[in-house]
Structures are given as C-alpha cells and as structure tokens.
Scaffold this motif. Structure first.
Motif, PDB file in Angstrom:
ATOM      1  N   ASP A  43       0.838  -1.196   0.000  1.00 20.65           N
ATOM      2  CA  ASP A  43       0.000   0.000   0.000  1.00 20.65           C
ATOM      3  C   ASP A  43       0.875   1.249   0.000  1.00 20.65           C
ATOM      4  N   ALA A  44       0.672   2.109  -1.011  1.00 19.63           N
ATOM      5  CA  ALA A  44       1.507   3.300  -1.136  1.00 19.63           C
ATOM      6  C   ALA A  44       1.269   4.261   0.024  1.00 19.63           C
ATOM      7  N   VAL A  45       0.079   4.245   0.604  1.00 18.43           N
ATOM      8  CA  VAL A  45      -0.244   5.192   1.670  1.00 18.43           C
ATOM      9  C   VAL A  45       0.258   4.677   3.021  1.00 18.43           C
ATOM     10  N   ASP A  46      -0.161   3.458   3.363  1.00 11.30           N
ATOM     11  CA  ASP A  46       0.126   2.950   4.709  1.00 11.30           C
ATOM     12  C   ASP A  46       1.419   2.154   4.771  1.00 11.30           C
ATOM     13  N   ASP A  47       1.998   1.837   3.613  1.00  6.64           N
ATOM     14  CA  ASP A  47       3.175   0.971   3.578  1.00  6.64           C
ATOM     15  C   ASP A  47       2.897  -0.374   4.248  1.00  6.64           C
ATOM     16  N   ASP A  48       1.658  -0.838   4.083  1.00  8.46           N
ATOM     17  CA  ASP A  48       1.269  -2.160   4.582  1.00  8.46           C
ATOM     18  C   ASP A  48       0.971  -3.065   3.401  1.00  8.46           C
ATOM     19  N   TRP A  49       1.081  -4.361   3.620  1.00 10.94           N
ATOM     20  CA  TRP A  49       0.691  -5.301   2.566  1.00 10.94           C
ATOM     21  C   TRP A  49      -0.814  -5.473   2.592  1.00 10.94           C
ATOM     22  N   ARG A  50      -1.368  -5.503   1.410  1.00 13.97           N
ATOM     23  CA  ARG A  50      -2.821  -5.612   1.293  1.00 13.97           C
ATOM     24  C   ARG A  50      -3.181  -6.295  -0.023  1.00 13.97           C
ATOM     25  N   LEU A  51      -4.454  -6.594  -0.193  1.00 12.87           N
ATOM     26  CA  LEU A  51      -4.928  -7.123  -1.470  1.00 12.87           C
ATOM     27  C   LEU A  51      -5.128  -5.961  -2.434  1.00 12.87           C
ATOM     28  N   PRO A  52      -4.875  -6.183  -3.715  1.00 12.92           N
ATOM     29  CA  PRO A  52      -5.104  -5.103  -4.670  1.00 12.92           C
ATOM     30  C   PRO A  52      -6.591  -4.753  -4.735  1.00 12.92           C
ATOM     31  N   GLY A  53      -6.855  -3.464  -4.848  1.00  9.24           N
ATOM     32  CA  GLY A  53      -8.236  -3.014  -4.918  1.00  9.24           C
ATOM     33  C   GLY A  53      -8.302  -1.630  -5.504  1.00  9.24           C
ATOM     34  N   THR A  54      -9.497  -1.164  -5.753  1.00 11.12           N
ATOM     35  CA  THR A  54      -9.679   0.181  -6.292  1.00 11.12           C
ATOM     36  C   THR A  54     -11.117   0.609  -6.054  1.00 11.12           C
ATOM     37  N   PHE A  55     -11.347   1.907  -6.170  1.00 11.82           N
ATOM     38  CA  PHE A  55     -12.722   2.377  -6.173  1.00 11.82           C
ATOM     39  C   PHE A  55     -13.318   2.145  -7.555  1.00 11.82           C
ATOM     40  N   VAL A  56     -14.587   1.847  -7.574  1.00  9.47           N
ATOM     41  CA  VAL A  56     -15.278   1.566  -8.828  1.00  9.47           C
ATOM     42  C   VAL A  56     -15.481   2.875  -9.583  1.00  9.47           C
ATOM     43  N   HIS A  57     -15.159   2.834 -10.873  1.00  6.22           N
ATOM     44  CA  HIS A  57     -15.363   4.035 -11.695  1.00  6.22           C
ATOM     45  C   HIS A  57     -16.790   4.089 -12.206  1.00  6.22           C
ATOM     46  N   GLU A  58     -17.167   5.299 -12.645  1.00  8.09           N
ATOM     47  CA  GLU A  58     -18.562   5.520 -13.020  1.00  8.09           C
ATOM     48  C   GLU A  58     -18.973   4.593 -14.168  1.00  8.09           C
ATOM     49  N   GLY A  59     -20.061   3.922 -13.976  1.00  2.98           N
ATOM     50  CA  GLY A  59     -20.621   3.078 -15.019  1.00  2.98           C
ATOM     51  C   GLY A  59     -19.852   1.808 -15.278  1.00  2.98           C
ATOM     52  N   GLU A  60     -18.849   1.528 -14.450  1.00  3.01           N
ATOM     53  CA  GLU A  60     -17.979   0.378 -14.671  1.00  3.01           C
ATOM     54  C   GLU A  60     -18.587  -0.871 -14.038  1.00  3.01           C
ATOM     55  N   ARG A  61     -18.415  -1.996 -14.710  1.00  2.00           N
ATOM     56  CA  ARG A  61     -18.808  -3.264 -14.098  1.00  2.00           C
ATOM     57  C   ARG A  61     -17.796  -3.612 -13.023  1.00  2.00           C
ATOM     58  N   LEU A  62     -18.238  -4.309 -11.995  1.00  2.00           N
ATOM     59  CA  LEU A  62     -17.335  -4.663 -10.902  1.00  2.00           C
ATOM     60  C   LEU A  62     -16.166  -5.499 -11.405  1.00  2.00           C
ATOM     61  N   ALA A  63     -16.460  -6.453 -12.282  1.00  2.00           N
ATOM     62  CA  ALA A  63     -15.382  -7.317 -12.789  1.00  2.00           C
ATOM     63  C   ALA A  63     -14.351  -6.490 -13.544  1.00  2.00           C
ATOM     64  N   ASP A  64     -14.802  -5.442 -14.234  1.00  2.00           N
ATOM     65  CA  ASP A  64     -13.854  -4.587 -14.952  1.00  2.00           C
ATOM     66  C   ASP A  64     -13.034  -3.754 -13.974  1.00  2.00           C
ATOM     67  N   SER A  65     -13.647  -3.317 -12.882  1.00  2.00           N
ATOM     68  CA  SER A  65     -12.883  -2.616 -11.849  1.00  2.00           C
ATOM     69  C   SER A  65     -11.782  -3.515 -11.308  1.00  2.00           C
ATOM     70  N   VAL A  66     -12.133  -4.776 -11.098  1.00  2.00           N
ATOM     71  CA  VAL A  66     -11.148  -5.725 -10.583  1.00  2.00           C
ATOM     72  C   VAL A  66      -9.976  -5.845 -11.560  1.00  2.00           C
TER      73      VAL A  66
END
Lengths: 214, 214
Positions: A43-66
């Motif tokens: 994680d660039a902010v916390d410098d902790d290890w985490r699972l990759p993730g993101t906020f969903v963009h407008e009109g985007e399918r969840l699978a595409d966000s992934v």
DNA sequence: TCAATAGTGTCTATGAGACACTATTAA
DNA sequence: TTAATAGTGTCTCATAGACACTATTGA
C-alpha cells in the motif's frame, strides 16, 4: 445513461442521497512451488501489505474494476473475477464509508509476472495480517476455491494442458490442504477428464498418461 | 466516522470520485399453503410488482437497510437477511447507476402480516416477471434456499416447534420441489433433531412423534 | 374390524476408502 | 536386476433407496 429527471416518491433525486464509496478488493490466488498463494501489493499510503483493490469508476462493471485494479496496482492481467461478499462494516475502512466487494480471481502462476517492487506472492499458510480486514477476504477466497476443487478437476485451469493425474492430484492436495488417495482420486476424476495423446515420464517409473479438462 | 482529510495518492478526496447509488433488494421467502412463496410489493412509481428494496442510508449496515426496507415498504418484520449477489449491470436500473445488493430473508408465514394494499405473497412457481431483473434475484434466492435445505432440517425455522417428521418432510418437499421418501428422509434427519415431549395425531393413524431443531 | 398414518427391518446397489497387486520405465 | 512411479482388481464398509412389514390410532 443516467436519468437525471428521476425523482423518488418523496421528491428526492438519486444524487440527493448520500452515497457510499464502492471498492473492489481481490484475492488473486495461484499455486506456485507447491503452495497455495495469494498476490499482495504494498500500500503506497500505509506501507502495509494488502490485497489489490480500487474504487469503482462511473458506469464500470465490478469485474472490470477488478481487472483494472490488477493491471494498475500489480501489473497483473486478471482472468475471471468472481464476487465473494460485500463487506459493509462502516468502521472497516478508516478513510470513510466504503463498501468493499470482495472478489476471487484464480490465475495460473505461469500467467503472473510479478514486479517485486509492487507486488509479491505469499503462501496463504504464511500470510500475515493485512490492512482493512483483508484477511477476511482471503478466508472467503480460500473457502470458495476449496469448494470449487472438491468436485471438479482443476476448475480454474491452474495446470497447463495436458497434465498427468499425479500433477492434478498434487494441485488438489495443495488447494484443499489435505493428502488424497491416488487411486480414489483417479477414479473420482477420470470420468471428468478427456484423455490426451502421449505419455510423460518424470524420472524413472512408468510414464503417466495425459489428460485435458473436459 | 468519515476522515474528510483523507486523500489518495493522486490527491483526490474520497468524495471527489463519482459514487454509485447502492440499493438492497430482498427476496423474502416463506412457505404458505404448501407453496414456496415470495413477498412482492407494488412499486409506487411504476405500478409494477417488485421485490422490496431501498437505497442504503449513510453509515448503515446492509442488513439494517434490508430490515428497514421491509418495515417501510411492506410493513414486515424481517429476521436475518443474507447477502446473495451484487447486481452491477449499469443499464439494469433506468434511474441511473445503481448497484443492487440482493438479499434473502426467510420468514415463517406466521410472522408475516401482509397488508394487501402494499404487498402480496406469490407462489414462486406462479410469479411472473418483475421489474429491474428482480427475477434474477429470486433465482439466486431459491437456489440458496434449496442448498440450505439439502443438508439441515428446517434451517431457517419455518416450522413452529415442535413439529412432526411428516411436517418437516412436507416443508423440504415444497422448498426443494421434489417428492422425498419418508423412510430415507427420516433416517437422514432424525440424527439432527432433538426429540420433544408428546405425540400429535392428525386424524386417524398412529400419532406422530414430535421434534425440535437441534 | 378397517382405514389411515407412523415408524422399522432389511435387502440391494452404489460408491469411498484401503490395500495389494500388476505395468512400465531408468539406471 | 532394482528402484520408482503409474495404474488396476478387489475387498470392505457406510450409506441411499426401495419395499415390506409392524405399530398405533379413529371410526
């Protein structure tokens, strides 16, 4: 697409409601070096290890966000994200009101090119605590993965075809975390596979027959 | 709760992202008159039958949104909402970008007081098309319900205790949509039940023993 | 008594698990 | 030959399904 004129019975527009942030967080699972492993990013902010993730963009399918989050955060090309669960504890994320839709994506190790500066593969057994209760997501992912492997041979295509029965059994042993009887396993799986041409010998011993997924 | 000072690596605040509306839609299932049935409400806007749902309020847990929507839209007291799936097709809802988290809630018919002006119970077999692909939600709900009933006796407490083995079997037959062998069913279930006091006779015939859930 | 419903004894078919055996290769 | 791995024959045990039988009531 959005009908800005829509108003609900009380006269409010959709945009008048407070909205949660919606994120996707993904357990990218693979088997490497005989270990069930998960992809983590730093994680660039916390410098902790985490699972990759993101906020969903407008009109985007969840699978595409992934798939986008895997490309951007880990430089990894995902395959077939699968929804696991929505984590909705309002206090779960220190950044505010975030709903996280957990996903599972299973990717053969051969298709994963890990940039050590951005990501790493960690054996599930050895994976320590991650931020934002990402350990819970990993638990769901492992449970789902095991469920998938209980009935069907290599349901996510982790093995390169063609493969031997022993390779298939070792994969299932790693995923399920138990040893399996070779003969029982063979009889359970052989009906769900198609026979491939040729044989393959690993050192001495009778060469093994080859199979493909049905 | 919300940390308004949070900024992501590109300097954006959480609120700067476009946000989807998040709704919950719930299949409230019960068994009444020997039929697996679902609660529908009449949509005030479209005058169509649909599953009860609502937009999630700020900081609210999804399960609480579900319970609130059942109270407000159908006058029904829900029990234990269970997440099924997130429906994320951007064109799914004509009102705009809406993520719908489908839920299942199983409620004994005795605990459902239906106001005919607002809601109705419809047999699943006879339930026609609903708006916003709510039929898909119903499919998920029925599949989950059947999964639950395959192993455990009356897993959602649809029967009033104590109950007879025949009552239990009829419930499972209705939910699963198949006939079950009385003797096989009894032997599969009796180990998972506790014997209750007394007997109950329905007309002539040997009175039936009574059971409670384990 | 008969009709009706509850519950059990038991046979059979199926499949998992275990074990021993055979098969085929390298060295 | 021996060591090593692949694959099969077959026995046993547990369980689902089916069917017939017994058990207990109301009328």
């Amino acid at each position: 697409m959005a009908d800005t004129e829509y108003r609900d019975p009380s006269g409010k527009r959709l945009a008048d409601y407070p909205h949660p942030s919606v994120a996707v967080d993904t357990a990218v699972m693979t088997v490497v070096d005989g270990e069930l492993s998960v992809l983590q990013i730093c994680d660039a902010v916390d410098d902790d290890w985490r699972l990759p993730g993101t906020f969903v963009h407008e009109g985007e399918r969840l699978a595409d966000s992934v798939l986008r989050s895997l490309r951007e955060k880990a430089g990894v090309e995902g395959l077939a994200p699968r929804q696991l669960h929505v984590f909705d504890d309002p206090s779960r994320d220190s950044r505010g009101w975030v709903l996280s839709v957990a996903h599972l994506d299973v990717v053969p190790a051969a298709a994963l090119t890990i940039d050590p500066g951005r990501a790493r593969l960690v054996a599930v057994a050895a994976s320590g605590a991650m931020v934002h209760a990402h350990d819970d997501i990993l638990e769901y992912a492992v449970a789902q993965l095991r469920e998938d492997h209980r009935e069907r041979p290599d349901p996510h295509g982790l093995l390169a075809e063609p493969f031997t029965m022993t390779e298939l059994r070792r994969l299932h042993e790693v995923v399920l975390g138990v040893e399996l009887q070779p003969d029982t396993f063979r009889r359970a799986m052989v009906g769900r596979l198609v026979v491939a041409e040729g044989k393959r010998a690993e050192g001495p011993g009778k060469p093994a027959g080859l199979y493909r997924r049905g």
